[in-house]
Design a protein around this motif. Structure first.
Motif, PDB file in Angstrom:
ATOM      1  N   PHE A   1       0.340 -32.287  55.832  1.00 53.93           N
ATOM      2  CA  PHE A   1       0.423 -33.694  56.226  1.00 53.93           C
ATOM      3  C   PHE A   1       1.316 -34.541  55.324  1.00 53.93           C
ATOM      4  O   PHE A   1       1.678 -35.647  55.691  1.00 53.93           O
ATOM      5  CB  PHE A   1      -0.970 -34.321  56.302  1.00 53.93           C
ATOM      6  N   CYS A   2       1.677 -34.043  54.157  1.00 54.46           N
ATOM      7  CA  CYS A   2       2.482 -34.827  53.217  1.00 54.46           C
ATOM      8  C   CYS A   2       3.924 -34.934  53.718  1.00 54.46           C
ATOM      9  O   CYS A   2       4.628 -33.929  53.823  1.00 54.46           O
ATOM     10  CB  CYS A   2       2.475 -34.197  51.828  1.00 54.46           C
ATOM     11  N   PRO A   3       4.383 -36.164  54.013  1.00 54.06           N
ATOM     12  CA  PRO A   3       5.735 -36.329  54.550  1.00 54.06           C
ATOM     13  C   PRO A   3       6.840 -36.128  53.513  1.00 54.06           C
ATOM     14  O   PRO A   3       7.999 -35.953  53.869  1.00 54.06           O
ATOM     15  CB  PRO A   3       5.744 -37.773  55.058  1.00 54.06           C
ATOM     16  N   LYS A   4       6.498 -36.111  52.233  1.00 49.68           N
ATOM     17  CA  LYS A   4       7.503 -36.007  51.166  1.00 49.68           C
ATOM     18  C   LYS A   4       7.402 -34.701  50.370  1.00 49.68           C
ATOM     19  O   LYS A   4       8.041 -34.559  49.338  1.00 49.68           O
ATOM     20  CB  LYS A   4       7.385 -37.202  50.208  1.00 49.68           C
ATOM     21  N   GLN A   5       6.583 -33.760  50.805  1.00 51.66           N
ATOM     22  CA  GLN A   5       6.389 -32.473  50.125  1.00 51.66           C
ATOM     23  C   GLN A   5       6.058 -32.642  48.638  1.00 51.66           C
ATOM     24  O   GLN A   5       6.638 -31.984  47.778  1.00 51.66           O
ATOM     25  CB  GLN A   5       7.614 -31.551  50.280  1.00 51.66           C
ATOM     26  N   VAL A   6       5.104 -33.503  48.375  1.00 54.61           N
ATOM     27  CA  VAL A   6       4.686 -33.792  47.002  1.00 54.61           C
ATOM     28  C   VAL A   6       3.759 -32.701  46.472  1.00 54.61           C
ATOM     29  O   VAL A   6       3.739 -32.422  45.279  1.00 54.61           O
ATOM     30  CB  VAL A   6       3.983 -35.167  46.940  1.00 54.61           C
ATOM     31  N   LEU A   7       3.008 -32.061  47.347  1.00 59.66           N
ATOM     32  CA  LEU A   7       2.000 -31.080  46.952  1.00 59.66           C
ATOM     33  C   LEU A   7       2.460 -29.659  47.265  1.00 59.66           C
ATOM     34  O   LEU A   7       3.273 -29.432  48.156  1.00 59.66           O
ATOM     35  CB  LEU A   7       0.688 -31.369  47.684  1.00 59.66           C
ATOM     36  N   ASP A   8       1.859 -28.704  46.546  1.00 62.42           N
ATOM     37  CA  ASP A   8       2.151 -27.294  46.792  1.00 62.42           C
ATOM     38  C   ASP A   8       0.967 -26.462  46.312  1.00 62.42           C
ATOM     39  O   ASP A   8       0.074 -26.979  45.640  1.00 62.42           O
ATOM     40  CB  ASP A   8       3.425 -26.877  46.046  1.00 62.42           C
ATOM     41  N   LEU A   9       0.959 -25.182  46.645  1.00 56.20           N
ATOM     42  CA  LEU A   9      -0.072 -24.268  46.177  1.00 56.20           C
ATOM     43  C   LEU A   9       0.435 -23.505  44.960  1.00 56.20           C
ATOM     44  O   LEU A   9       1.591 -23.072  44.932  1.00 56.20           O
ATOM     45  CB  LEU A   9      -0.451 -23.259  47.273  1.00 56.20           C
ATOM     46  N   ASP A  10      -0.442 -23.310  43.976  1.00 55.26           N
ATOM     47  CA  ASP A  10      -0.057 -22.539  42.805  1.00 55.26           C
ATOM     48  C   ASP A  10      -0.362 -21.055  43.026  1.00 55.26           C
ATOM     49  O   ASP A  10      -0.744 -20.648  44.127  1.00 55.26           O
ATOM     50  CB  ASP A  10      -0.733 -23.077  41.544  1.00 55.26           C
TER      51      ASP A  10
ATOM     52  N   VAL B   1      -2.793 -19.231  42.152  1.00 50.52           N
ATOM     53  CA  VAL B   1      -4.179 -18.880  42.464  1.00 50.52           C
ATOM     54  C   VAL B   1      -4.656 -19.514  43.771  1.00 50.52           C
ATOM     55  O   VAL B   1      -5.829 -19.428  44.116  1.00 50.52           O
ATOM     56  CB  VAL B   1      -5.142 -19.246  41.306  1.00 50.52           C
ATOM     57  N   GLY B   2      -3.748 -20.171  44.480  1.00 50.71           N
ATOM     58  CA  GLY B   2      -4.084 -20.733  45.781  1.00 50.71           C
ATOM     59  C   GLY B   2      -4.715 -22.102  45.754  1.00 50.71           C
ATOM     60  O   GLY B   2      -5.379 -22.501  46.711  1.00 50.71           O
ATOM     61  N   LYS B   3      -4.529 -22.841  44.690  1.00 46.01           N
ATOM     62  CA  LYS B   3      -5.050 -24.204  44.583  1.00 46.01           C
ATOM     63  C   LYS B   3      -3.896 -25.192  44.670  1.00 46.01           C
ATOM     64  O   LYS B   3      -2.781 -24.918  44.239  1.00 46.01           O
ATOM     65  CB  LYS B   3      -5.770 -24.406  43.246  1.00 46.01           C
ATOM     66  N   VAL B   4      -4.177 -26.357  45.211  1.00 47.08           N
ATOM     67  CA  VAL B   4      -3.153 -27.394  45.360  1.00 47.08           C
ATOM     68  C   VAL B   4      -2.862 -28.045  44.012  1.00 47.08           C
ATOM     69  O   VAL B   4      -3.763 -28.264  43.207  1.00 47.08           O
ATOM     70  CB  VAL B   4      -3.618 -28.455  46.379  1.00 47.08           C
ATOM     71  N   TYR B   5      -1.599 -28.335  43.780  1.00 46.01           N
ATOM     72  CA  TYR B   5      -1.197 -29.087  42.604  1.00 46.01           C
ATOM     73  C   TYR B   5      -0.120 -30.088  43.000  1.00 46.01           C
ATOM     74  O   TYR B   5       0.506 -29.961  44.053  1.00 46.01           O
ATOM     75  CB  TYR B   5      -0.710 -28.172  41.476  1.00 46.01           C
ATOM     76  N   VAL B   6       0.081 -31.098  42.170  1.00 45.81           N
ATOM     77  CA  VAL B   6       1.078 -32.128  42.416  1.00 45.81           C
ATOM     78  C   VAL B   6       2.419 -31.598  41.905  1.00 45.81           C
ATOM     79  O   VAL B   6       2.629 -31.455  40.711  1.00 45.81           O
ATOM     80  CB  VAL B   6       0.715 -33.450  41.713  1.00 45.81           C
ATOM     81  N   LYS B   7       3.307 -31.318  42.849  1.00 46.60           N
ATOM     82  CA  LYS B   7       4.615 -30.749  42.518  1.00 46.60           C
ATOM     83  C   LYS B   7       5.595 -31.816  42.056  1.00 46.60           C
ATOM     84  O   LYS B   7       6.354 -31.594  41.119  1.00 46.60           O
ATOM     85  CB  LYS B   7       5.156 -30.011  43.752  1.00 46.60           C
ATOM     86  N   ASP B   8       5.601 -32.964  42.728  1.00 47.08           N
ATOM     87  CA  ASP B   8       6.571 -34.005  42.395  1.00 47.08           C
ATOM     88  C   ASP B   8       5.996 -35.382  42.721  1.00 47.08           C
ATOM     89  O   ASP B   8       6.266 -35.951  43.778  1.00 47.08           O
ATOM     90  CB  ASP B   8       7.870 -33.767  43.160  1.00 47.08           C
ATOM     91  N   GLU B   9       5.207 -35.920  41.799  1.00 50.73           N
ATOM     92  CA  GLU B   9       4.526 -37.200  42.014  1.00 50.73           C
ATOM     93  C   GLU B   9       5.507 -38.353  42.229  1.00 50.73           C
ATOM     94  O   GLU B   9       5.185 -39.325  42.909  1.00 50.73           O
ATOM     95  CB  GLU B   9       3.605 -37.509  40.842  1.00 50.73           C
ATOM     96  N   ASP B  10       6.704 -38.261  41.684  1.00 44.56           N
ATOM     97  CA  ASP B  10       7.692 -39.330  41.835  1.00 44.56           C
ATOM     98  C   ASP B  10       8.113 -39.545  43.286  1.00 44.56           C
ATOM     99  O   ASP B  10       8.544 -40.636  43.651  1.00 44.56           O
ATOM    100  CB  ASP B  10       8.932 -39.038  40.988  1.00 44.56           C
ATOM    101  N   LYS B  11       7.971 -38.524  44.128  1.00 43.57           N
ATOM    102  CA  LYS B  11       8.333 -38.637  45.544  1.00 43.57           C
ATOM    103  C   LYS B  11       7.224 -39.273  46.390  1.00 43.57           C
ATOM    104  O   LYS B  11       7.453 -39.637  47.533  1.00 43.57           O
ATOM    105  CB  LYS B  11       8.648 -37.260  46.128  1.00 43.57           C
ATOM    106  N   CYS B  12       6.029 -39.390  45.819  1.00 45.69           N
ATOM    107  CA  CYS B  12       4.872 -39.880  46.569  1.00 45.69           C
ATOM    108  C   CYS B  12       5.090 -41.326  47.021  1.00 45.69           C
ATOM    109  O   CYS B  12       5.489 -42.189  46.232  1.00 45.69           O
ATOM    110  CB  CYS B  12       3.615 -39.783  45.712  1.00 45.69           C
ATOM    111  N   ILE B  13       4.818 -41.597  48.306  1.00 45.91           N
ATOM    112  CA  ILE B  13       4.966 -42.942  48.868  1.00 45.91           C
ATOM    113  C   ILE B  13       3.604 -43.617  49.097  1.00 45.91           C
ATOM    114  O   ILE B  13       3.519 -44.632  49.768  1.00 45.91           O
ATOM    115  CB  ILE B  13       5.782 -42.915  50.178  1.00 45.91           C
TER     116      ILE B  13
END
Length: 67
Positions: free
Chosen positions: A19-28, A30-42
């Motif tokens: 659902f993230c329109p800016k691809q801010v999140l990703d899986l590491d 171990v399969g958990k979500v992490y913040v890949k690029d918080e600066d892109k977050c709107i």
């Protein structure tokens, strides 16, 4: 703005990533979500709203501006 992922609650379903329109999140690795690029977050909060495990919190900081 702060984007926080509670990794204890996250089961790695990937709904927030989809659902993230800016691809801010990703899986590491171990399969958990992490913040890949918080600066892109709107601050749309779609990740927080769609997370079935309530593992994501988006906090908007008021800097004297009307939101």
């Amino acid at each position: 703005m702060t984007l926080t992922v509670n990794r204890k609650f996250c089961k790695g379903c990937g709904i927030c990533i989809a659902f993230c329109p800016k691809q801010v999140l990703d899986l590491d690795e171990v399969g958990k979500v992490y913040v890949k690029d918080e600066d892109k977050c709107i601050c749309c909060s779609l990740c927080e709203l769609r997370c079935p495990d309530l593992a994501i919190k988006v906090t908007k900081e008021d800097k004297g501006e009307k939101v």
